[in-house]
Scaffold this motif. Structure first.
Motif, PDB file in Angstrom:
ATOM      1  N   GLY A  95      98.856  -8.641  94.354  1.00  0.00           N
ATOM      2  CA  GLY A  95      99.146  -7.786  95.246  1.00  0.00           C
ATOM      3  C   GLY A  95      99.682  -8.353  96.746  1.00  0.00           C
ATOM      4  O   GLY A  95     100.582  -8.117  97.349  1.00  0.00           O
ATOM      5  N   LEU A  96      98.719  -9.507  97.302  1.00  0.00           N
ATOM      6  CA  LEU A  96      99.079 -10.064  98.465  1.00  0.00           C
ATOM      7  C   LEU A  96     100.287 -10.833  98.512  1.00  0.00           C
ATOM      8  O   LEU A  96     101.195 -10.798  99.466  1.00  0.00           O
ATOM      9  N   MET A  97     100.963 -11.319  97.048  1.00  0.00           N
ATOM     10  CA  MET A  97     102.073 -12.287  97.084  1.00  0.00           C
ATOM     11  C   MET A  97     103.313 -11.099  97.342  1.00  0.00           C
ATOM     12  O   MET A  97     104.334 -11.448  97.698  1.00  0.00           O
ATOM     13  N   TYR A  98     103.011 -10.270  96.463  1.00  0.00           N
ATOM     14  CA  TYR A  98     104.230  -9.076  96.525  1.00  0.00           C
ATOM     15  C   TYR A  98     104.126  -8.377  97.681  1.00  0.00           C
ATOM     16  O   TYR A  98     105.368  -8.373  98.288  1.00  0.00           O
ATOM     17  N   ALA A  99     103.246  -8.023  98.533  1.00  0.00           N
ATOM     18  CA  ALA A  99     103.477  -7.739  99.943  1.00  0.00           C
ATOM     19  C   ALA A  99     104.347  -8.616 100.613  1.00  0.00           C
ATOM     20  O   ALA A  99     105.186  -8.354 101.441  1.00  0.00           O
ATOM     21  N   ARG A 100     103.762 -10.033 100.656  1.00  0.00           N
ATOM     22  CA  ARG A 100     104.733 -11.108 101.416  1.00  0.00           C
ATOM     23  C   ARG A 100     106.145 -11.022 100.990  1.00  0.00           C
ATOM     24  O   ARG A 100     106.930 -11.362 101.951  1.00  0.00           O
ATOM     25  N   ARG A 101     106.306 -10.970  99.546  1.00  0.00           N
ATOM     26  CA  ARG A 101     107.566 -11.137  99.156  1.00  0.00           C
ATOM     27  C   ARG A 101     108.566  -9.836  99.783  1.00  0.00           C
ATOM     28  O   ARG A 101     109.655  -9.868 100.244  1.00  0.00           O
ATOM     29  N   LEU A 102     108.020  -8.669  99.823  1.00  0.00           N
ATOM     30  CA  LEU A 102     108.639  -7.434 100.083  1.00  0.00           C
ATOM     31  C   LEU A 102     108.715  -7.763 101.538  1.00  0.00           C
ATOM     32  O   LEU A 102     109.912  -7.325 102.127  1.00  0.00           O
ATOM     33  N   VAL A 111     111.965 -21.147  84.172  1.00  0.00           N
ATOM     34  CA  VAL A 111     110.216 -21.296  84.338  1.00  0.00           C
ATOM     35  C   VAL A 111     110.351 -21.800  86.040  1.00  0.00           C
ATOM     36  O   VAL A 111     109.453 -21.450  86.790  1.00  0.00           O
ATOM     37  N   VAL A 112     110.922 -22.693  86.256  1.00  0.00           N
ATOM     38  CA  VAL A 112     110.847 -23.355  87.498  1.00  0.00           C
ATOM     39  C   VAL A 112     111.335 -22.278  88.602  1.00  0.00           C
ATOM     40  O   VAL A 112     110.588 -22.090  89.746  1.00  0.00           O
ATOM     41  N   ALA A 113     112.478 -21.432  88.286  1.00  0.00           N
ATOM     42  CA  ALA A 113     112.857 -20.514  89.239  1.00  0.00           C
ATOM     43  C   ALA A 113     111.696 -19.285  89.447  1.00  0.00           C
ATOM     44  O   ALA A 113     111.569 -19.037  90.846  1.00  0.00           O
ATOM     45  N   ALA A 114     111.238 -19.001  88.417  1.00  0.00           N
ATOM     46  CA  ALA A 114     110.257 -17.981  88.481  1.00  0.00           C
ATOM     47  C   ALA A 114     108.794 -18.391  89.041  1.00  0.00           C
ATOM     48  O   ALA A 114     108.452 -17.662  89.876  1.00  0.00           O
ATOM     49  N   LYS A 115     108.630 -19.454  89.114  1.00  0.00           N
ATOM     50  CA  LYS A 115     107.385 -20.350  89.666  1.00  0.00           C
ATOM     51  C   LYS A 115     107.573 -20.202  91.055  1.00  0.00           C
ATOM     52  O   LYS A 115     106.712 -20.092  92.044  1.00  0.00           O
ATOM     53  N   ALA A 116     108.887 -20.796  91.439  1.00  0.00           N
ATOM     54  CA  ALA A 116     109.252 -20.675  93.156  1.00  0.00           C
ATOM     55  C   ALA A 116     108.765 -19.335  93.668  1.00  0.00           C
ATOM     56  O   ALA A 116     108.797 -19.266  94.966  1.00  0.00           O
ATOM     57  N   LYS A 117     109.121 -18.281  92.993  1.00  0.00           N
ATOM     58  CA  LYS A 117     109.132 -16.915  93.383  1.00  0.00           C
ATOM     59  C   LYS A 117     107.579 -16.419  93.874  1.00  0.00           C
ATOM     60  O   LYS A 117     107.145 -15.581  94.633  1.00  0.00           O
ATOM     61  N   MET A 118     106.696 -17.140  93.290  1.00  0.00           N
ATOM     62  CA  MET A 118     105.206 -16.847  93.244  1.00  0.00           C
ATOM     63  C   MET A 118     104.598 -18.186  93.638  1.00  0.00           C
ATOM     64  O   MET A 118     103.376 -18.283  93.326  1.00  0.00           O
ATOM     65  N   ASN A 119     104.877 -18.942  94.471  1.00  0.00           N
ATOM     66  CA  ASN A 119     104.237 -20.259  94.787  1.00  0.00           C
ATOM     67  C   ASN A 119     103.244 -19.828  95.890  1.00  0.00           C
ATOM     68  O   ASN A 119     103.336 -19.488  96.996  1.00  0.00           O
ATOM     69  N   TRP A 120     101.995 -19.504  95.488  1.00  0.00           N
ATOM     70  CA  TRP A 120     100.744 -19.121  96.359  1.00  0.00           C
ATOM     71  C   TRP A 120     100.635 -19.989  97.586  1.00  0.00           C
ATOM     72  O   TRP A 120      99.922 -19.571  98.379  1.00  0.00           O
ATOM     73  N   THR A 121     101.067 -21.091  97.440  1.00  0.00           N
ATOM     74  CA  THR A 121     100.827 -21.936  98.389  1.00  0.00           C
ATOM     75  C   THR A 121     101.563 -21.645  99.598  1.00  0.00           C
ATOM     76  O   THR A 121     101.115 -22.053 100.876  1.00  0.00           O
ATOM     77  N   ASN A 122     102.510 -21.066  99.411  1.00  0.00           N
ATOM     78  CA  ASN A 122     103.306 -20.790 100.349  1.00  0.00           C
ATOM     79  C   ASN A 122     103.056 -19.054 100.956  1.00  0.00           C
ATOM     80  O   ASN A 122     103.249 -18.846 101.944  1.00  0.00           O
ATOM     81  N   LEU A 123     102.940 -18.368  99.769  1.00  0.00           N
ATOM     82  CA  LEU A 123     102.764 -16.904  99.981  1.00  0.00           C
ATOM     83  C   LEU A 123     101.540 -16.507 100.678  1.00  0.00           C
ATOM     84  O   LEU A 123     101.260 -15.234 101.190  1.00  0.00           O
ATOM     85  N   LEU A 124     100.411 -17.053 100.360  1.00  0.00           N
ATOM     86  CA  LEU A 124      99.014 -16.678 100.724  1.00  0.00           C
ATOM     87  C   LEU A 124      98.556 -17.433 102.067  1.00  0.00           C
ATOM     88  O   LEU A 124      98.581 -18.434 102.149  1.00  0.00           O
ATOM     89  N   ALA A 125      97.800 -16.324 102.845  1.00  0.00           N
ATOM     90  CA  ALA A 125      97.395 -17.032 104.050  1.00  0.00           C
ATOM     91  C   ALA A 125      96.259 -17.896 103.760  1.00  0.00           C
ATOM     92  O   ALA A 125      95.519 -17.884 102.691  1.00  0.00           O
ATOM     93  N   PRO A 126      95.774 -18.912 104.459  1.00  0.00           N
ATOM     94  CA  PRO A 126      95.017 -19.697 103.944  1.00  0.00           C
ATOM     95  C   PRO A 126      93.500 -19.311 103.930  1.00  0.00           C
ATOM     96  O   PRO A 126      92.750 -19.856 103.067  1.00  0.00           O
ATOM     97  N   ALA A 127      93.184 -18.136 104.367  1.00  0.00           N
ATOM     98  CA  ALA A 127      91.908 -17.281 104.144  1.00  0.00           C
ATOM     99  C   ALA A 127      91.765 -17.205 102.770  1.00  0.00           C
ATOM    100  O   ALA A 127      90.677 -16.992 102.217  1.00  0.00           O
ATOM    101  N   PHE A 128      92.911 -16.780 102.111  1.00  0.00           N
ATOM    102  CA  PHE A 128      92.796 -16.485 100.774  1.00  0.00           C
ATOM    103  C   PHE A 128      92.893 -17.774  99.803  1.00  0.00           C
ATOM    104  O   PHE A 128      92.383 -17.593  98.536  1.00  0.00           O
ATOM    105  N   GLN A 129      93.608 -18.710 100.362  1.00  0.00           N
ATOM    106  CA  GLN A 129      93.750 -19.867  99.344  1.00  0.00           C
ATOM    107  C   GLN A 129      92.328 -20.868  99.314  1.00  0.00           C
ATOM    108  O   GLN A 129      91.939 -21.336  98.301  1.00  0.00           O
ATOM    109  N   LYS A 130      91.729 -20.679 100.241  1.00  0.00           N
ATOM    110  CA  LYS A 130      90.245 -21.146 100.305  1.00  0.00           C
ATOM    111  C   LYS A 130      90.354 -22.727 100.139  1.00  0.00           C
ATOM    112  O   LYS A 130      91.211 -23.445 100.478  1.00  0.00           O
ATOM    113  N   HIS A 131      89.661 -23.269  99.124  1.00  0.00           N
ATOM    114  CA  HIS A 131      89.636 -24.678  98.661  1.00  0.00           C
ATOM    115  C   HIS A 131      90.347 -24.957  97.160  1.00  0.00           C
ATOM    116  O   HIS A 131      90.212 -25.907  96.743  1.00  0.00           O
ATOM    117  N   TYR A 132      90.762 -23.796  96.755  1.00  0.00           N
ATOM    118  CA  TYR A 132      91.733 -23.795  95.298  1.00  0.00           C
ATOM    119  C   TYR A 132      92.759 -24.542  95.247  1.00  0.00           C
ATOM    120  O   TYR A 132      93.693 -24.531  96.478  1.00  0.00           O
TER     121      TYR A 132
END
Length: 411
Positions: A357-364, A282-303
């Motif tokens: 979709g945005l996270m997958y684009a960044r990982r690719l 679970v820890v390894a899987a969550k690291a692959k989709m850590n949205w605080t690293n993968l998403l641009a600030p404009a999409f993270q907003k205040h969440y």
């Protein structure tokens, strides 16, 4: 008498307005049209849920029956497109072949998987039929729309297996020659759950050295790619935006993975990934989709991330598919991602699946794969297949044109 009739009409109008009206983000495309569309869907769901409560049939079966009566059409050819129903290794499909005049030549090919949460719909529905006809005409191509089996009749990994088996057969030299498809110009594509299948199949076939013909590109339309985090910024922002509500997406996942629908609240609370689960996977899987690293600030907003300390014991044992890359392509290893074909990924701002979709684009991209990201600020989930009358949205028509144009330029 007249006064009673007027009062009744006013009350009926008020009740109808109350049922239809839904607060929507100010930027969403054509909000009143979306409200009406959503009201139709909700009314159908209420009927289906009532049928299930009365013990008549599973609500998904009832909904698919209603959709079949209204939407599914037979294989009707036209002057420019020949349409036939067939099967590939036992998997049903509809083939759309361009018949544009000119010398005989090899054509582009697209294998397409429809959306519907792995539980609803068909490539024979009017919306997908029209989409594939349009693609065949505009691309002078052969489009193969695959009808994989659906939940609740089957569960994961059967829809995936159907998709993979069909693709393996379609990519053989014999089938490509039969439909005059250029083996160097074949794409895999799909929307929503179909985008999930397209991404998963693209990964598997990229690894499979026994398959000599590979997909040139993949085109993913607002794909669903993970079920570990139901509290990404897009899930938090768009949980109440039609047509794909946050609880409905969790329900689709449970139907797909053959889980108990009573677990919906646990998934929505991210209890399946709480730290007390204590699993390294679970820890390894969550690291692959850590949205605080993968998403641009404009999409993270205040969440903020939702990571409960206490979860639901044994949840992952009940739902092992949550960590299976065949169900959740976003969790694939970097070594796998770097082998997949160039990608087009469409996302919509008002969609719970936006961040998948945005996270997958960044990982690719980080794996060295060429990616075209196509984001629609006014878009909502499903908008591209609502580019035809009577549910015609401007953003749907625009996104469809851009999607087909990308295939013209890259396939």
């Amino acid at each position: 008498m007249m006064r009673s009739a007027v009062l009744g009409a006013v009350l009926l109008a008020a009740a109808t307005s109350y049922y239809i009206y839904l607060p929507l983000p100010s930027a969403v495309a054509e909000p009143w049209k979306l409200m009406l569309l959503d009201a139709v869907f909700r009314a159908m769901m209420h009927v289906c849920n009532l049928a299930q409560d009365l013990g008549l049939a599973h609500n998904t079966r009832v909904l698919n029956y209603m959709v079949t009566l209204v939407e599914v059409r037979g294989p009707q050819s036209s002057e420019s497109v020949r349409v036939t129903d067939t099967s590939f290794e036992g998997v049903q499909a509809r083939v759309f072949e361009s018949t544009l005049p000119g010398p005989r030549r090899l054509k582009r090919g697209v294998v397409y998987f429809h959306g519907g949460g792995w539980a609803l719909g068909s490539g024979r529905m009017r919306s997908y039929d029209l989409l594939c006809r349009r693609m065949a005409e505009d691309l002078d191509a052969v489009i193969i729309s695959v009808d994989y089996r659906l939940a609740p009749e089957v569960h994961f990994p059967e829809p995936y297996n159907d998709a993979l088996r069909a693709c393996r057969h379609i990519l053989t030299a014999e089938v490509l020659a039969l439909f005059s498809v250029d083996p160097e110009r074949v794409a895999v594509s799909g929307d929503s759950a179909g985008g999930n299948l397209a991404a998963a199949v693209a990964q598997q076939l990229a690894l499979d050295n026994s398959v000599s013909t590979k997909f040139k590109v993949q085109a993913l339309i607002y794909p669903v790619l993970q079920a570990l985090d139901f509290n990404t910024p897009s899930y938090q922002q768009n949980g109440n935006v039609p047509i794909l509500y946050r609880p409905l997406m969790a329900r689709f996942w449970l139907e797909y993975l053959n889980g108990d629908l009573k677990l919906v609240p646990s998934l929505l609370a991210n209890n399946h990934t709480a730290v007390n689960q204590g699993q390294e996977a679970v820890v390894a899987a969550k690291a692959k989709m850590n949205w605080t690293n993968l998403l641009a600030p404009a999409f993270q907003k205040h969440y903020k991330p939702v990571a409960p300390c206490l979860g639901t014991p044994g949840l992952l044992e009940q739902l092992p598919g949550l960590l299976d890359v065949r169900a959740a392509p976003l969790l694939a290893e970097r070594e796998v991602l770097k082998l997949v074909p160039p990608a087009y990924i469409m996302t919509c701002e008002h969609d719970v699946l936006r961040d998948d979709g945005l996270m997958y684009a960044r990982r690719l991209e980080e794996a060295g794969v060429a990616v075209t990201s196509d984001h629609y600020a006014e878009g909502f989930h499903g908008c591209m297949v609502f580019g035809f009358w009577p549910a015609r949205f401007t953003v749907g028509m625009q996104s469809m044109r851009n999607y087909i144009h990308w295939l013209q330029q890259n396939l």
